[in-house]
Enzyme design. Structure first.
Site, short mmCIF file in Angstrom:
data_model
loop_
_atom_site.label_atom_id
_atom_site.label_comp_id
_atom_site.label_asym_id
_atom_site.label_seq_id
_atom_site.Cartn_x
_atom_site.Cartn_y
_atom_site.Cartn_z
N HIS A 48 0.84 -1.21 0.00
CA HIS A 48 0.00 0.00 0.00
C HIS A 48 0.88 1.26 0.00
O HIS A 48 0.63 2.20 -0.74
CB HIS A 48 -0.88 0.05 1.25
CG HIS A 48 -1.92 -1.02 1.34
ND1 HIS A 48 -2.11 -1.77 2.48
CD2 HIS A 48 -2.85 -1.45 0.45
CE1 HIS A 48 -3.11 -2.62 2.28
NE2 HIS A 48 -3.58 -2.46 1.06
N LYS A 53 -16.07 -7.12 7.55
CA LYS A 53 -16.19 -8.45 8.13
C LYS A 53 -15.06 -8.60 9.13
O LYS A 53 -13.91 -8.76 8.76
CB LYS A 53 -16.13 -9.52 7.05
CG LYS A 53 -15.48 -9.02 5.76
CD LYS A 53 -14.68 -10.02 5.02
CE LYS A 53 -13.55 -9.31 4.33
NZ LYS A 53 -12.69 -9.95 3.50
N ARG A 86 -1.68 -6.33 -8.48
CA ARG A 86 -0.55 -7.19 -8.11
C ARG A 86 -0.42 -8.27 -9.16
O ARG A 86 0.25 -8.11 -10.16
CB ARG A 86 -0.77 -7.80 -6.71
CG ARG A 86 -0.56 -6.82 -5.59
CD ARG A 86 -1.17 -7.30 -4.31
NE ARG A 86 -2.63 -7.27 -4.36
CZ ARG A 86 -3.42 -7.31 -3.31
NH1 ARG A 86 -2.90 -7.43 -2.11
NH2 ARG A 86 -4.72 -7.26 -3.43
N SER A 132 -2.80 -7.56 3.04
CA SER A 132 -3.10 -7.46 4.47
C SER A 132 -3.49 -8.83 5.02
O SER A 132 -3.09 -9.21 6.12
CB SER A 132 -4.25 -6.48 4.72
OG SER A 132 -3.89 -5.18 4.31
N1 LIG Z 1 1.08 -5.21 -2.43
C1 LIG Z 1 0.29 -4.45 -3.16
N2 LIG Z 1 0.71 -3.94 -4.32
C2 LIG Z 1 -0.10 -3.21 -5.11
N3 LIG Z 1 -1.38 -2.91 -4.81
C3 LIG Z 1 -1.85 -3.39 -3.66
C4 LIG Z 1 -1.06 -4.18 -2.77
N4 LIG Z 1 -1.83 -4.52 -1.70
C5 LIG Z 1 -3.03 -3.96 -1.92
N5 LIG Z 1 -3.06 -3.29 -3.09
C6 LIG Z 1 -4.17 -2.58 -3.68
O1 LIG Z 1 -4.64 -1.63 -2.76
C7 LIG Z 1 -6.05 -1.48 -2.90
C8 LIG Z 1 -6.71 -1.68 -1.55
O2 LIG Z 1 -6.54 -3.01 -1.21
P1 LIG Z 1 -7.04 -3.70 0.11
O3 LIG Z 1 -7.43 -2.74 1.13
O4 LIG Z 1 -8.00 -4.79 -0.26
O5 LIG Z 1 -5.66 -4.37 0.55
P2 LIG Z 1 -5.26 -5.87 0.59
O6 LIG Z 1 -3.82 -5.92 1.00
O7 LIG Z 1 -5.66 -6.56 -0.69
O8 LIG Z 1 -6.13 -6.38 1.80
P3 LIG Z 1 -6.94 -7.74 1.95
O9 LIG Z 1 -5.92 -8.83 1.96
O10 LIG Z 1 -7.66 -7.57 3.25
O11 LIG Z 1 -7.87 -7.79 0.76
C9 LIG Z 1 -6.46 -2.48 -3.97
O12 LIG Z 1 -6.50 -1.83 -5.21
C10 LIG Z 1 -5.35 -3.48 -3.95
O13 LIG Z 1 -5.22 -4.13 -5.21
MG LIG Z 2 -7.74 -6.92 -1.16
#
Ligand SMILES: Nc1ncnc2c1ncn2[C@@H]1O[C@H](COP(=O)(O)OP(=O)(O)OP(=O)(O)O)[C@@H](O)[C@H]1O
Ligand SMILES: [Mg+2]
Length: 167
Positions: free
Chosen positions: A19, A43, A92, A130
């Site tokens: 992020h 959730k 990703r 996450s």
């Molecule tokens: N490592 C990463 N690299 C690039 N984009 C990311 C990465 N992690 C999350 N994102 C992007 O950030 C945005 C918000 O994602 P989100 O809050 O769902 O995070 P997440 O790490 O995917 O969490 P979860 O595992 O709970 O789904 C989405 O567009 C997701 O694709």
């Molecule tokens: Mg996600």
């Protein structure tokens, strides 16, 4: 020229280095970047909204044009209210693409003036989510390098027993 604001929406439970990489890249492309924590459809989050706001603010405090906010309801309504021109999302693996394409096209249907911009993380962050960070921590594995040090500390504070097990 009017300044161009972008919204980076997500659950950030908790913020990862993936992020943060995206936030840094986005902040260089847009005049103003708002990290917006989605508060509906929750959730059982690990961190409360206030804890997530706090972590996000602390790890982005050195980036001047980034702010942190929360929203509920439709993203397009929130973007309109913030006078944002774009939504920032990360891609990703190929697996992110299908869901992200659907969301981007639906949001465009709801608000044609709002663009969705996709950015790729640095390749060393491309496998971080996450959910995986929480799973690794839960089983006593190392999360160093996956999340900012402050987030690692907050995870340890939340689960002192797990932290002890980590060596
Ligand atoms: N490592 C990463 N690299 C690039 N984009 C990311 C990465 N992690 C999350 N994102 C992007 O950030 C945005 C918000 O994602 P989100 O809050 O769902 O995070 P997440 O790490 O995917 O969490 P979860 O595992 O709970 O789904 C989405 O567009 C997701 O694709
Ligand atoms: Mg996600």
């Amino acid at each position: 020229m009017a300044e161009v604001a972008v919204i980076y929406p997500g659950s950030f439970d908790p913020i990862t280095n993936g992020h943060l990489d995206l936030i840094r890249r986005g902040s260089q492309l847009f005049d103003r970047l708002v990290v917006a924590i989605l508060t509906n459809l929750e959730k059982e989050p690990l961190f409360t909204i206030d804890e997530r706001i706090d972590m996000l603010q602390l790890v982005t405090e050195d980036i001047a044009n980034v702010s942190v906010d929360t929203f509920s309801g439709l993203l397009v309504d929130y973007a309109r209210q913030k006078q944002a021109r774009a939504i920032l999302r990360g891609i990703r693996a190929f697996s992110d693409y299908e869901y992200e394409l659907q969301m981007a096209l639906m949001n465009r249907k709801l608000e044609p003036r709002l663009e969705t911009v996709f950015m790729m993380p640095g390749e060393s962050f491309a496998y971080i989510s996450s959910r995986l960070v929480k799973e690794i921590f839960h089983h006593g594995g190392p999360v160093k390098g996956l999340v900012p040090p402050l987030v690692e500390d907050r995870l340890k504070q939340k689960f002192p027993a797990r932290a002890a097990q980590m060596r």
